[in-house]
Design a protein around this motif. Structure first.
Motif, PDB file in Angstrom:
ATOM      1  N   ILE A  41      -5.796   2.190  25.076  1.00  0.00           N
ATOM      2  CA  ILE A  41      -5.174   1.133  23.723  1.00  0.00           C
ATOM      3  C   ILE A  41      -4.973   1.144  22.441  1.00  0.00           C
ATOM      4  O   ILE A  41      -3.588   2.015  22.307  1.00  0.00           O
ATOM      5  CB  ILE A  41      -4.395  -0.477  24.446  1.00  0.00           C
ATOM      6  N   GLU A  42      -5.990   1.105  22.110  1.00  0.00           N
ATOM      7  CA  GLU A  42      -6.109   2.054  20.425  1.00  0.00           C
ATOM      8  C   GLU A  42      -6.066   3.235  20.303  1.00  0.00           C
ATOM      9  O   GLU A  42      -4.872   3.818  19.126  1.00  0.00           O
ATOM     10  CB  GLU A  42      -7.058   1.678  20.025  1.00  0.00           C
ATOM     11  N   ALA A  43      -5.760   4.391  21.577  1.00  0.00           N
ATOM     12  CA  ALA A  43      -5.315   5.295  20.942  1.00  0.00           C
ATOM     13  C   ALA A  43      -4.043   6.141  21.511  1.00  0.00           C
ATOM     14  O   ALA A  43      -3.409   6.640  20.582  1.00  0.00           O
ATOM     15  CB  ALA A  43      -6.547   6.488  22.343  1.00  0.00           C
ATOM     16  N   ALA A  44      -3.571   5.014  22.158  1.00  0.00           N
ATOM     17  CA  ALA A  44      -1.858   5.258  22.489  1.00  0.00           C
ATOM     18  C   ALA A  44      -1.366   4.672  21.264  1.00  0.00           C
ATOM     19  O   ALA A  44      -0.385   5.800  21.193  1.00  0.00           O
ATOM     20  CB  ALA A  44      -1.680   4.725  24.032  1.00  0.00           C
ATOM     21  N   ILE A  45      -1.470   3.467  20.947  1.00  0.00           N
ATOM     22  CA  ILE A  45      -0.890   3.692  19.707  1.00  0.00           C
ATOM     23  C   ILE A  45      -0.840   3.726  18.510  1.00  0.00           C
ATOM     24  O   ILE A  45      -0.081   4.865  17.738  1.00  0.00           O
ATOM     25  CB  ILE A  45      -1.254   1.782  19.030  1.00  0.00           C
ATOM     26  N   ALA A  46      -2.155   4.414  18.424  1.00  0.00           N
ATOM     27  CA  ALA A  46      -2.707   5.707  17.277  1.00  0.00           C
ATOM     28  C   ALA A  46      -1.876   6.736  17.577  1.00  0.00           C
ATOM     29  O   ALA A  46      -1.225   7.278  17.279  1.00  0.00           O
ATOM     30  CB  ALA A  46      -3.850   6.266  16.937  1.00  0.00           C
ATOM     31  N   ARG A  47      -1.501   7.617  18.787  1.00  0.00           N
ATOM     32  CA  ARG A  47      -0.832   9.116  18.870  1.00  0.00           C
ATOM     33  C   ARG A  47       0.965   8.105  18.768  1.00  0.00           C
ATOM     34  O   ARG A  47       1.720   9.011  18.102  1.00  0.00           O
ATOM     35  CB  ARG A  47      -1.186   9.134  21.055  1.00  0.00           C
ATOM     36  N   GLU A  48       1.309   6.592  19.203  1.00  0.00           N
ATOM     37  CA  GLU A  48       2.513   6.239  19.084  1.00  0.00           C
ATOM     38  C   GLU A  48       2.997   7.208  17.495  1.00  0.00           C
ATOM     39  O   GLU A  48       4.246   7.290  17.428  1.00  0.00           O
ATOM     40  CB  GLU A  48       2.911   5.218  19.768  1.00  0.00           C
ATOM     41  N   ALA A  49       1.924   5.926  16.836  1.00  0.00           N
ATOM     42  CA  ALA A  49       1.743   6.684  15.201  1.00  0.00           C
ATOM     43  C   ALA A  49       2.591   7.518  14.776  1.00  0.00           C
ATOM     44  O   ALA A  49       3.401   8.255  13.990  1.00  0.00           O
ATOM     45  CB  ALA A  49       1.119   5.729  14.502  1.00  0.00           C
ATOM     46  N   LEU A  51       3.405  10.463  16.479  1.00  0.00           N
ATOM     47  CA  LEU A  51       4.703  11.391  17.300  1.00  0.00           C
ATOM     48  C   LEU A  51       5.720  10.956  16.498  1.00  0.00           C
ATOM     49  O   LEU A  51       6.501  11.317  16.267  1.00  0.00           O
ATOM     50  CB  LEU A  51       4.548  10.844  18.452  1.00  0.00           C
ATOM     51  N   ALA A  52       5.603   9.190  16.231  1.00  0.00           N
ATOM     52  CA  ALA A  52       6.740   8.822  15.242  1.00  0.00           C
ATOM     53  C   ALA A  52       6.685   9.103  13.866  1.00  0.00           C
ATOM     54  O   ALA A  52       7.825   8.861  13.052  1.00  0.00           O
ATOM     55  CB  ALA A  52       7.001   7.298  14.959  1.00  0.00           C
ATOM     56  N   ALA A  53       5.710   8.989  13.580  1.00  0.00           N
ATOM     57  CA  ALA A  53       5.679   9.404  11.685  1.00  0.00           C
ATOM     58  C   ALA A  53       6.384  11.906  11.622  1.00  0.00           C
ATOM     59  O   ALA A  53       7.041  11.212  10.570  1.00  0.00           O
ATOM     60  CB  ALA A  53       4.462   9.609  11.097  1.00  0.00           C
ATOM     61  N   ARG A  54       5.991  12.050  13.294  1.00  0.00           N
ATOM     62  CA  ARG A  54       6.292  13.588  12.588  1.00  0.00           C
ATOM     63  C   ARG A  54       7.895  13.855  13.122  1.00  0.00           C
ATOM     64  O   ARG A  54       9.054  14.622  12.495  1.00  0.00           O
ATOM     65  CB  ARG A  54       5.823  14.102  14.336  1.00  0.00           C
ATOM     66  N   VAL A  61       8.838   5.621   8.818  1.00  0.00           N
ATOM     67  CA  VAL A  61       7.913   5.553   9.223  1.00  0.00           C
ATOM     68  C   VAL A  61       8.210   4.466  10.508  1.00  0.00           C
ATOM     69  O   VAL A  61       7.989   3.523  10.372  1.00  0.00           O
ATOM     70  CB  VAL A  61       6.482   5.439   9.638  1.00  0.00           C
ATOM     71  N   VAL A  62       9.252   4.998  12.184  1.00  0.00           N
ATOM     72  CA  VAL A  62       9.687   3.591  12.610  1.00  0.00           C
ATOM     73  C   VAL A  62       9.216   4.196  14.514  1.00  0.00           C
ATOM     74  O   VAL A  62       8.978   5.567  14.825  1.00  0.00           O
ATOM     75  CB  VAL A  62      12.112   3.829  12.442  1.00  0.00           C
ATOM     76  N   LEU A  63       8.254   2.808  14.376  1.00  0.00           N
ATOM     77  CA  LEU A  63       8.014   2.982  15.779  1.00  0.00           C
ATOM     78  C   LEU A  63       8.730   2.411  16.834  1.00  0.00           C
ATOM     79  O   LEU A  63       9.974   1.556  16.277  1.00  0.00           O
ATOM     80  CB  LEU A  63       6.892   1.961  15.668  1.00  0.00           C
ATOM     81  N   ASP A  64       8.468   2.989  18.401  1.00  0.00           N
ATOM     82  CA  ASP A  64       9.720   2.247  19.303  1.00  0.00           C
ATOM     83  C   ASP A  64       9.496   1.555  20.094  1.00  0.00           C
ATOM     84  O   ASP A  64       8.693   1.217  19.515  1.00  0.00           O
ATOM     85  CB  ASP A  64      10.455   3.713  20.311  1.00  0.00           C
ATOM     86  N   ASP A  65       9.678   0.762  20.831  1.00  0.00           N
ATOM     87  CA  ASP A  65       9.594  -0.229  21.699  1.00  0.00           C
ATOM     88  C   ASP A  65       8.737   0.104  22.527  1.00  0.00           C
ATOM     89  O   ASP A  65       7.754  -1.278  22.330  1.00  0.00           O
ATOM     90  CB  ASP A  65      10.597  -0.869  22.720  1.00  0.00           C
ATOM     91  N   VAL A  66       7.556   0.699  22.241  1.00  0.00           N
ATOM     92  CA  VAL A  66       6.441   1.242  23.238  1.00  0.00           C
ATOM     93  C   VAL A  66       4.898   0.586  22.604  1.00  0.00           C
ATOM     94  O   VAL A  66       4.239  -0.575  22.780  1.00  0.00           O
ATOM     95  CB  VAL A  66       5.598   2.597  23.639  1.00  0.00           C
ATOM     96  N   THR A  67       5.119   1.238  20.764  1.00  0.00           N
ATOM     97  CA  THR A  67       4.011  -0.020  20.521  1.00  0.00           C
ATOM     98  C   THR A  67       3.719  -1.279  20.665  1.00  0.00           C
ATOM     99  O   THR A  67       2.482  -2.348  20.803  1.00  0.00           O
ATOM    100  CB  THR A  67       4.446   0.423  18.904  1.00  0.00           C
ATOM    101  N   PRO A  68       5.403  -2.245  20.446  1.00  0.00           N
ATOM    102  CA  PRO A  68       4.412  -3.774  21.147  1.00  0.00           C
ATOM    103  C   PRO A  68       4.418  -4.130  22.614  1.00  0.00           C
ATOM    104  O   PRO A  68       3.093  -5.621  22.492  1.00  0.00           O
ATOM    105  CB  PRO A  68       6.158  -4.607  21.301  1.00  0.00           C
TER     106      PRO A  68
END
Length: 100
Positions: A41-49, A51-54, A61-68
């Motif tokens: 989960i921690e790796a997935a959160i980092a990956r989402e961050a 991707l969102a930053a890119r 930086v806006v994270l989508d609804d997946v992070t919550p």
């Protein structure tokens, strides 16, 4: 799945294995699985961050609804991990008293 697990435990008990040792072994394995899930989960959160930053502007930086959902799952697993650790500690403490 639960029936298969209880069938394996029943078979091991019938083979003369120590129930205390089986419980400790299963708890340790379960704690390992929970901790592995937390790392995923921690790796997935980092990956989402990343991707969102890119995808976002340089300053935003806006994270989508997946992070919550990841954070909710992470919180639940951390609670589970703490409870399992406490259970294992208490079981081991009672096992030491049993040996004396």
């Amino acid at each position: 799945m639960e029936n298969a697990a209880s069938d394996r435990v029943a078979a091991r008990l019938d083979e003369g294995h120590d129930p205390y040792g089986l419980i400790v072994t299963d708890l340790v394995a379960l704690i390992g699985h929970v901790q592995a899930s937390l790392r995923l989960i921690e790796a997935a959160i980092a990956r989402e961050a990343v991707l969102a930053a890119r995808q976002a502007d340089v300053d935003t930086v806006v994270l989508d609804d997946v992070t919550p959902r990841y954070l909710t799952a992470s919180t639940a697993l951390k609670t589970c991990d703490a409870g399992l650790g406490t259970t294992l500690d208490r079981l081991c403490d009672s096992g030491q008293q049993r040996v004396r």
